[in-house]
Design a protein around this motif. Structure first.
Motif, PDB file in Angstrom:
ATOM      1  N   VAL A   1       0.843  -1.202   0.000  1.00 17.66           N
ATOM      2  CA  VAL A   1       0.000   0.000   0.000  1.00 17.66           C
ATOM      3  C   VAL A   1       0.879   1.253   0.000  1.00 17.66           C
ATOM      4  CG1 VAL A   1      -1.689   1.345   1.316  1.00 17.66           C
ATOM      5  CG2 VAL A   1      -1.992  -1.118   1.061  1.00 17.66           C
ATOM      6  N   ALA A   2       1.956   1.236   0.788  1.00 17.21           N
ATOM      7  CA  ALA A   2       2.863   2.388   0.842  1.00 17.21           C
ATOM      8  C   ALA A   2       3.494   2.651  -0.528  1.00 17.21           C
ATOM      9  CB  ALA A   2       3.943   2.158   1.892  1.00 17.21           C
ATOM     10  N   GLU A   3       3.869   1.585  -1.228  1.00 16.12           N
ATOM     11  CA  GLU A   3       4.457   1.751  -2.560  1.00 16.12           C
ATOM     12  C   GLU A   3       3.436   2.357  -3.530  1.00 16.12           C
ATOM     13  OE1 GLU A   3       6.416  -0.909  -6.161  1.00 16.12           O
ATOM     14  OE2 GLU A   3       6.507  -1.676  -4.111  1.00 16.12           O
ATOM     15  N   GLU A   4       2.202   1.850  -3.487  1.00 15.77           N
ATOM     16  CA  GLU A   4       1.156   2.397  -4.352  1.00 15.77           C
ATOM     17  C   GLU A   4       0.862   3.854  -4.002  1.00 15.77           C
ATOM     18  OE1 GLU A   4      -0.236   0.989  -7.056  1.00 15.77           O
ATOM     19  OE2 GLU A   4       1.191  -0.638  -6.736  1.00 15.77           O
ATOM     20  N   LEU A   5       0.919   4.176  -2.719  1.00 11.72           N
ATOM     21  CA  LEU A   5       0.703   5.554  -2.274  1.00 11.72           C
ATOM     22  C   LEU A   5       1.777   6.480  -2.850  1.00 11.72           C
ATOM     23  CD1 LEU A   5      -0.637   7.730  -0.509  1.00 11.72           C
ATOM     24  CD2 LEU A   5       0.747   6.890   1.409  1.00 11.72           C
ATOM     25  N   LEU A   6       3.038   6.051  -2.775  1.00  9.06           N
ATOM     26  CA  LEU A   6       4.131   6.870  -3.337  1.00  9.06           C
ATOM     27  C   LEU A   6       3.911   7.095  -4.827  1.00  9.06           C
ATOM     28  CD1 LEU A   6       7.256   5.361  -1.515  1.00  9.06           C
ATOM     29  CD2 LEU A   6       6.137   7.555  -1.058  1.00  9.06           C
ATOM     30  N   LEU A   7       3.483   6.054  -5.538  1.00 10.43           N
ATOM     31  CA  LEU A   7       3.195   6.197  -6.976  1.00 10.43           C
ATOM     32  C   LEU A   7       2.081   7.225  -7.191  1.00 10.43           C
ATOM     33  CD1 LEU A   7       3.275   2.456  -8.094  1.00 10.43           C
ATOM     34  CD2 LEU A   7       4.941   4.229  -8.681  1.00 10.43           C
ATOM     35  N   GLY A   8       1.050   7.137  -6.362  1.00  7.22           N
ATOM     36  CA  GLY A   8      -0.064   8.080  -6.469  1.00  7.22           C
ATOM     37  C   GLY A   8       0.339   9.512  -6.165  1.00  7.22           C
ATOM     38  N   LEU A   9       1.406   9.669  -5.388  1.00  8.41           N
ATOM     39  CA  LEU A   9       1.897  11.008  -5.043  1.00  8.41           C
ATOM     40  C   LEU A   9       2.905  11.537  -6.071  1.00  8.41           C
ATOM     41  CD1 LEU A   9       2.342  10.524  -1.189  1.00  8.41           C
ATOM     42  CD2 LEU A   9       0.571  11.862  -2.361  1.00  8.41           C
ATOM     43  N   GLY A  10       3.141  10.742  -7.135  1.00 12.68           N
ATOM     44  CA  GLY A  10       4.010  11.228  -8.211  1.00 12.68           C
ATOM     45  C   GLY A  10       5.418  10.680  -8.221  1.00 12.68           C
ATOM     46  N   PHE A  11       5.766   9.792  -7.288  1.00 12.12           N
ATOM     47  CA  PHE A  11       7.090   9.170  -7.315  1.00 12.12           C
ATOM     48  C   PHE A  11       7.152   8.208  -8.505  1.00 12.12           C
ATOM     49  CE2 PHE A  11       6.820  10.687  -3.054  1.00 12.12           C
ATOM     50  CZ  PHE A  11       8.108  10.853  -2.580  1.00 12.12           C
ATOM     51  N   SER A  12       8.338   8.060  -9.074  1.00 16.80           N
ATOM     52  CA  SER A  12       8.490   7.104 -10.172  1.00 16.80           C
ATOM     53  C   SER A  12       8.402   5.680  -9.619  1.00 16.80           C
ATOM     54  CB  SER A  12       9.842   7.296 -10.867  1.00 16.80           C
ATOM     55  OG  SER A  12      10.895   6.883 -10.004  1.00 16.80           O
TER      56      SER A  12
ATOM     57  N   SER B   1      10.452   3.169 -10.062  1.00 18.90           N
ATOM     58  CA  SER B   1      11.741   2.710  -9.530  1.00 18.90           C
ATOM     59  C   SER B   1      12.052   3.370  -8.197  1.00 18.90           C
ATOM     60  CB  SER B   1      12.878   2.946 -10.529  1.00 18.90           C
ATOM     61  OG  SER B   1      13.028   4.329 -10.787  1.00 18.90           O
ATOM     62  N   ASP B   2      11.709   4.657  -8.064  1.00 23.55           N
ATOM     63  CA  ASP B   2      11.961   5.363  -6.805  1.00 23.55           C
ATOM     64  C   ASP B   2      11.092   4.789  -5.693  1.00 23.55           C
ATOM     65  OD1 ASP B   2      13.162   7.158  -5.137  1.00 23.55           O
ATOM     66  OD2 ASP B   2      12.045   8.914  -5.831  1.00 23.55           O
ATOM     67  N   ALA B   3       9.821   4.521  -5.994  1.00 22.99           N
ATOM     68  CA  ALA B   3       8.916   3.950  -4.989  1.00 22.99           C
ATOM     69  C   ALA B   3       9.396   2.567  -4.574  1.00 22.99           C
ATOM     70  CB  ALA B   3       7.492   3.873  -5.555  1.00 22.99           C
ATOM     71  N   ARG B   4       9.799   1.760  -5.559  1.00 29.11           N
ATOM     72  CA  ARG B   4      10.260   0.395  -5.269  1.00 29.11           C
ATOM     73  C   ARG B   4      11.546   0.431  -4.435  1.00 29.11           C
ATOM     74  NH1 ARG B   4      10.315  -2.026 -10.520  1.00 29.11           N
ATOM     75  NH2 ARG B   4       8.093  -2.294 -10.262  1.00 29.11           N
ATOM     76  N   ASP B   5      12.472   1.333  -4.794  1.00 30.93           N
ATOM     77  CA  ASP B   5      13.727   1.452  -4.040  1.00 30.93           C
ATOM     78  C   ASP B   5      13.470   1.913  -2.609  1.00 30.93           C
ATOM     79  OD1 ASP B   5      15.105   0.679  -6.293  1.00 30.93           O
ATOM     80  OD2 ASP B   5      15.827   2.692  -6.800  1.00 30.93           O
ATOM     81  N   THR B   6      12.524   2.837  -2.454  1.00 31.86           N
ATOM     82  CA  THR B   6      12.177   3.331  -1.113  1.00 31.86           C
ATOM     83  C   THR B   6      11.686   2.192  -0.234  1.00 31.86           C
ATOM     84  OG1 THR B   6      11.598   5.535  -1.941  1.00 31.86           O
ATOM     85  CG2 THR B   6      10.659   4.890   0.186  1.00 31.86           C
ATOM     86  N   ILE B   7      10.803   1.376  -0.785  1.00 34.12           N
ATOM     87  CA  ILE B   7      10.247   0.255  -0.027  1.00 34.12           C
ATOM     88  C   ILE B   7      11.342  -0.766   0.303  1.00 34.12           C
ATOM     89  CG2 ILE B   7       8.600  -1.673  -0.085  1.00 34.12           C
ATOM     90  CD1 ILE B   7       7.397   1.212   0.282  1.00 34.12           C
ATOM     91  N   ALA B   8      12.234  -1.026  -0.653  1.00 36.47           N
ATOM     92  CA  ALA B   8      13.328  -1.983  -0.418  1.00 36.47           C
ATOM     93  C   ALA B   8      14.248  -1.498   0.696  1.00 36.47           C
ATOM     94  CB  ALA B   8      14.117  -2.207  -1.705  1.00 36.47           C
ATOM     95  N   VAL B   9      14.581  -0.208   0.671  1.00 33.21           N
ATOM     96  CA  VAL B   9      15.446   0.365   1.717  1.00 33.21           C
ATOM     97  C   VAL B   9      14.736   0.300   3.061  1.00 33.21           C
ATOM     98  CG1 VAL B   9      16.468   2.520   2.569  1.00 33.21           C
ATOM     99  CG2 VAL B   9      16.791   1.852   0.183  1.00 33.21           C
ATOM    100  N   PHE B  10      13.454   0.660   3.065  1.00 38.99           N
ATOM    101  CA  PHE B  10      12.696   0.635   4.317  1.00 38.99           C
ATOM    102  C   PHE B  10      12.640  -0.780   4.892  1.00 38.99           C
ATOM    103  CE2 PHE B  10       9.023  -0.065   6.910  1.00 38.99           C
ATOM    104  CZ  PHE B  10       8.988   1.047   7.737  1.00 38.99           C
ATOM    105  N   ARG B  11      12.348  -1.763   4.030  1.00 45.13           N
ATOM    106  CA  ARG B  11      12.222  -3.139   4.512  1.00 45.13           C
ATOM    107  C   ARG B  11      13.538  -3.647   5.093  1.00 45.13           C
ATOM    108  NH1 ARG B  11       9.893  -8.532   1.355  1.00 45.13           N
ATOM    109  NH2 ARG B  11      10.145  -9.902   3.145  1.00 45.13           N
ATOM    110  N   LYS B  12      14.634  -3.384   4.397  1.00 43.14           N
ATOM    111  CA  LYS B  12      15.952  -3.818   4.882  1.00 43.14           C
ATOM    112  C   LYS B  12      16.261  -3.152   6.220  1.00 43.14           C
ATOM    113  CE  LYS B  12      20.309  -5.398   4.443  1.00 43.14           C
ATOM    114  NZ  LYS B  12      20.873  -5.018   5.732  1.00 43.14           N
ATOM    115  N   HIS B  13      15.986  -1.847   6.304  1.00 42.43           N
ATOM    116  CA  HIS B  13      16.244  -1.111   7.537  1.00 42.43           C
ATOM    117  C   HIS B  13      15.379  -1.645   8.679  1.00 42.43           C
ATOM    118  CE1 HIS B  13      17.458   2.259  10.033  1.00 42.43           C
ATOM    119  NE2 HIS B  13      16.188   2.445  10.330  1.00 42.43           N
TER     120      HIS B  13
END
Length: 200
Positions: free
Chosen positions: A136-147, A149-161
């Protein structure tokens, strides 16, 4: 009385708990032709699921004698998909001690449940809402205008962290103040990670 499990099933996998989580796992196994036996202690749930052609037994998964009779020692994997925290912890402790050769997978209700499962020897566990929340967070970022790849990378970094933070919290799990301090430190570190990313 509980059902007798047909030992001729020779299942590769036992699925304990046939609610939402157990059913999805079972559907994936079924789609790939992986034999499994499902157990649930709720007779209404068992009857409901059987109407759809699923093989599920009415049984108390906390009864280790029932599992032993069912041939769990010869299975490749045991999936603990039940929502009852205490029963899942007992199962984890029992399985990891008695059947170390059987891969044990567990559903965790939250971070503290995940740490308690790990403490009892569980190697693979997943928190109930983590993946759906991240989706849902990834879809939200997309809806807010993130690309994408940027949304996917954000989620990957968050999950690892988040997984690294859980490791740190596990190391200090007996000290409530240290667990809280680790959580606060984690928030600052995550913000710094994304701030650094924007600067580079």
């Amino acid at each position: 009385p509980y059902d007798d499990i047909d030992e001729s099933d020779a299942p590769k996998v036992f699925v304990a708990g046939f609610g939402r989580v157990g059913q999805i796992i079972a559907r994936v196994l079924n789609a790939r032709g992986v034999p499994f036996v499902a157990l649930d202690a709720n007779p209404e749930q068992v009857d409901f699921v059987r109407r759809y052609g699923n093989k599920v037994y009415f049984g108390d998964v906390a009864r280790f004698d029932l599992l032993r009779t069912a041939g769990v020692k010869d299975a490749e994997a045991f999936v603990c998909a039940i929502s009852d925290r205490e029963v899942s912890l007992k199962l984890a402790e029992h399985f990891c001690a008695e059947y170390p050769h059987v891969k044990f997978y567990a559903r965790a209700r939250d971070r503290t449940h995940a740490m308690a499962l790990r403490e009892r020897g569980a190697k693979v566990y997943m928190r109930d809402t983590l993946l759906s929340s991240l989706h849902v967070a990834e879809e939200l970022l997309l809806g807010l205008g993130f690309s994408r790849s940027d949304a996917r990378d954000t989620i990957a970094v968050f999950r690892k962290h988040d997984e690294d933070t859980l490791d740190k919290q596990y190391a200090v799990r007996d000290d409530d103040d240290a667990v809280v301090a680790t959580a606060k430190e984690s928030i600052d570190q995550l913000k710094y990670l994304f701030d650094e990313d924007q600067r580079s």
